[in-house]
Design a protein around this motif. Structure first.
Motif, PDB file in Angstrom:
ATOM      1  N   GLU A   1       0.844  -1.209   0.000  1.00 56.14           N
ATOM      2  CA  GLU A   1       0.000   0.000   0.000  1.00 56.14           C
ATOM      3  C   GLU A   1       0.873   1.252   0.000  1.00 56.14           C
ATOM      4  N   GLU A   2       1.977   1.199   0.783  1.00 53.44           N
ATOM      5  CA  GLU A   2       2.780   2.438   0.915  1.00 53.44           C
ATOM      6  C   GLU A   2       3.572   2.743  -0.357  1.00 53.44           C
ATOM      7  N   GLY A   3       3.866   1.703  -1.160  1.00 52.77           N
ATOM      8  CA  GLY A   3       4.660   1.950  -2.373  1.00 52.77           C
ATOM      9  C   GLY A   3       5.261   0.665  -2.899  1.00 52.77           C
ATOM     10  N   VAL A   4       6.292   0.759  -3.745  1.00 50.23           N
ATOM     11  CA  VAL A   4       6.868  -0.414  -4.394  1.00 50.23           C
ATOM     12  C   VAL A   4       8.330  -0.576  -3.993  1.00 50.23           C
ATOM     13  N   TYR A   5       8.686  -1.783  -3.547  1.00 47.96           N
ATOM     14  CA  TYR A   5      10.073  -2.124  -3.210  1.00 47.96           C
ATOM     15  C   TYR A   5      10.650  -2.873  -4.401  1.00 47.96           C
ATOM     16  N   PHE A   6      11.827  -2.467  -4.890  1.00 47.45           N
ATOM     17  CA  PHE A   6      12.405  -3.120  -6.068  1.00 47.45           C
ATOM     18  C   PHE A   6      13.907  -2.883  -6.073  1.00 47.45           C
ATOM     19  N   ARG A   7      14.566  -3.339  -7.129  1.00 46.12           N
ATOM     20  CA  ARG A   7      16.017  -3.176  -7.203  1.00 46.12           C
ATOM     21  C   ARG A   7      16.393  -2.249  -8.358  1.00 46.12           C
ATOM     22  N   ASN A   8      17.396  -1.450  -8.143  1.00 44.66           N
ATOM     23  CA  ASN A   8      17.979  -0.584  -9.166  1.00 44.66           C
ATOM     24  C   ASN A   8      18.434  -1.475 -10.327  1.00 44.66           C
ATOM     25  N   HIS A   9      17.920  -1.227 -11.522  1.00 46.44           N
ATOM     26  CA  HIS A   9      18.231  -2.130 -12.647  1.00 46.44           C
ATOM     27  C   HIS A   9      19.685  -1.976 -13.096  1.00 46.44           C
ATOM     28  N   LEU A  10      20.383  -0.960 -12.579  1.00 45.77           N
ATOM     29  CA  LEU A  10      21.786  -0.746 -12.990  1.00 45.77           C
ATOM     30  C   LEU A  10      22.774  -1.452 -12.061  1.00 45.77           C
TER      31      LEU A  10
END
Ligand SMILES: O=c1[nH]cnc2cc3nc(NCc4cccs4)[nH]c3cc12
Length: 375
Positions: free
Chosen positions: A112-121
Motif C-alpha cells: 500500500e505504501e509503495g513499491v520495493y524493487f532493485r535498481n536495474h543498474l
C-alpha cells in the motif's frame, strides 16, 4: 489557483470522434492531436533541441525513474530544472516511474505504501511511493507530471485488476496531496483497468472525481492486440471530461496514432521512432524499410520519396545503409531524425484531416498506402 495546463477544444471531426485542440502549457501552446518524442535520459536520443524544434516537436518526455537514478533529481534541480538542464524551452512531460519499475525491475514487491524493487543498474534496493514520485517530478520541473500508478501486466485477472485500480486511485489522491507546485506543473491522473469495462469505469470515476487537469489512459501498449486497445479506448475516452486533455501512454505506431485520435485521444508518446531508428528500421509513407537489407545497397533514392525532411532531402538509402552497416553514429542520427519527423508530420496530417472533417477518409488512404490491413 492558476492552472498551468489548459486544453482548448477547437472542433470535433464530423466523420469520427477525433478532436482538434490546443494544449496550453507554461512553455508554450501546442496543437493536438500531438506526438511527443521520448527523451528518457533528458535527450531524445541522437537529436538536438534545435533539430526537434525545426521538425515541430512541442512537448517531449523524460523519465522520472531513470533521472532519479542518473544524474539524480537533486542535480537537475540545481541546474534549474529539466528545461535549463537540457536546453529545451518548449513543453516537457515526465512519466511517474511506476511503469519503469514494472518493466525494468524483475524483483519487486507492491505494498500500500509503495513499491520495493532493485535498481536495474546495480541491484541496490529501492523504494518508490506516490509521495516520492511527485517529489522527484517537482524537482525535475516538467510542465506535466504523472500520478504514480500500477500498470499491471497483460493479461491480468479481473480480481487482480480490481485490487490494483483501487490502490492506484488511492495513490492518485496521495499524489495530489504531495504535489508542491500545482500552479506550475499540471498533475495528470492515469486511468487503469485493463480490458475490463467495469474497472475502467470505476478507475475513471475515481480519478475524474479528483478533478485532475488532464488524464492519461494507462495499461495499454503492453502487448495486447490492437483490437483490444481500440475497444478499450472506445469505452474509456467517453468517460473522461471533454474539456481536459487525454493522453494515451506508450503509443505508438502510425496506425495506432490514427486509430487513437479517431477515438478521442489528444496526446501520444512512444520510444518507437528512435528505438527502431537505432537498428536501421525507418517508417515511410509506403511502409517500414529495413535499411540494412541488401536490396538497398545501390538504391540512390531517399528513405521516403514523399518525405521532405533533412535526411530525405540530402541522403540516399545506399549511403544510410552503408553508415548503419559500418555502425557509423551519423547513420542512426539520420534514421532517428526521419522517424521522429515522420510521426510529427503524420499528426499534422491528422489535424488537417480533422479540420476538413475527413479523418476516416485519411485513415483509408494512409492504410492503403502504408500497407496496413483495413479493419
Ligand atoms: O500504464 C502506464 N502507466 C505509466 N506509464 C506507462 C507507460 C507505458 N508505455 C507503454 N508502452 C510503450 C512501451 C515502452 C517500453 C515497453 S512498452 N505502455 C505504458 C503504460 C503506462
Amino acid at each position: 489557483m492558476t492552472t498551468p495546463i489548459r486544453f482548448e477544444l477547437i472542433k470535433t471531426c464530423r466523420q469520427t470522434g477525433a478532436r482538434l485542440g490546443i494544449l496550453h502549457t507554461p512553455h508554450g501552446s501546442f496543437e493536438t492531436p500531438m506526438f511527443m518524442p521520448v527523451g528518457t535520459l533528458a535527450t531524445v536520443k541522437t537529436l538536438s533541441p534545435e533539430e526537434l524544434k525545426e521538425m515541430g516537436a512541442g512537448v517531449i518526455l523524460s523519465n522520472t525513474y531513470h533521472l532519479w537514478l542518473r544524474p539524480g533529481h537533486d542535480i537537475v534541480e540545481e541546474a534549474g530544472g529539466l528545461h535549463a538542464f537540457m536546453n529545451w524551452d518548449r513543453g516537457i512531460l515526465t512519466d511517474s516511474g511506476g511503469f519503469q519499475v514494472f518493466s525494468l525491475s524483475e524483483f519487486r514487491r507492491i505494498e500500500e505504501e509503495g513499491v520495493y524493487f532493485r535498481n536495474h543498474l546495480n541491484g541496490d534496493k529501492l523504494f518508490l511511493s506516490p509521495e516520492k514520485a511527485v517529489e522527484i517530478q517537482n524537482a525535475l520541473g516538467a510542465d506535466i507530471i504523472m500520478a504514480f500508478d500500477e500498470c499491471p501486466p497483460y493479461p491480468a485477472t479481473y480480481e487482480y485488476m480490481k485490487q490494483s485500480i483501487e490502490r492506484t486511485s488511492r495513490w492518485a489522491e496521495r499524489c495530489l496531496k504531495a504535489h508542491r507546485r500545482p500552479n506550475e506543473q499540471g498533475l495528470f491522473g492515469i486511468v487503469q483497468g485493463g480490458e475490463y469495462e467495469e474497472l475502467r469505469r470505476q478507475s475513471a470515476r475515481d480519478l475524474v472525481s479528483l478533478d485532475f487537469p488532464g488524464y492519461a489512459v494507462g495499461g495499454l501498449s503492453v502487448g495486447e492486440p490492437k483490437e483490444v486497445m481500440n475497444r478499450v479506448l472506445e469505452f474509456t475516452t467517453p468517460l473522461l471530461p471533454a474539456d481536459k486533455p487525454r493522453y494515451l501512454m506508450g503509443v505508438g505506431s502510425p496506425d495506432s496514432l490514427i486509430d487513437g485520435a479517431i477515438r478521442g485521444i489528444d496526446m501520444f508518446d512512444c520510444v518507437l521512432p528512435t528505438r527502431i531508428g537505432r537498428n536501421g528500421t525507418v517508417m515511410t509513407s509506403e511502409g517500414r524499410v529495413v535499411i540494412k537489407n541488401a536490396q538497398y545497397a545501390r538504391d540512390f533514392s531517399p528513405l521516403d520519396p514523399n518525405c521532405d525532411c533533412y535526411t530525405c532531402r540530402n541522403y540516399t538509402r545506399a549511403y544510410i545503409r552503408h553508415l548503419i552497416k559500418c555502425d557509423e553514429t551519423f547513420g542512426i542520427r539520420l534514421t532517428s531524425y526521419h522517424n521522429v519527423y515522420f510521426l510529427i508530420k503524420l499528426m499534422e496530417q491528422v489535424r488537417q484531416a480533422i479540420r476538413e472533417d475527413r479523418l476516416a477518409d485519411f485513415r483509408e488512404e494512409f492504410f492503403e498506402c502504408y500497407g496496413f490491413n483495413k479493419p
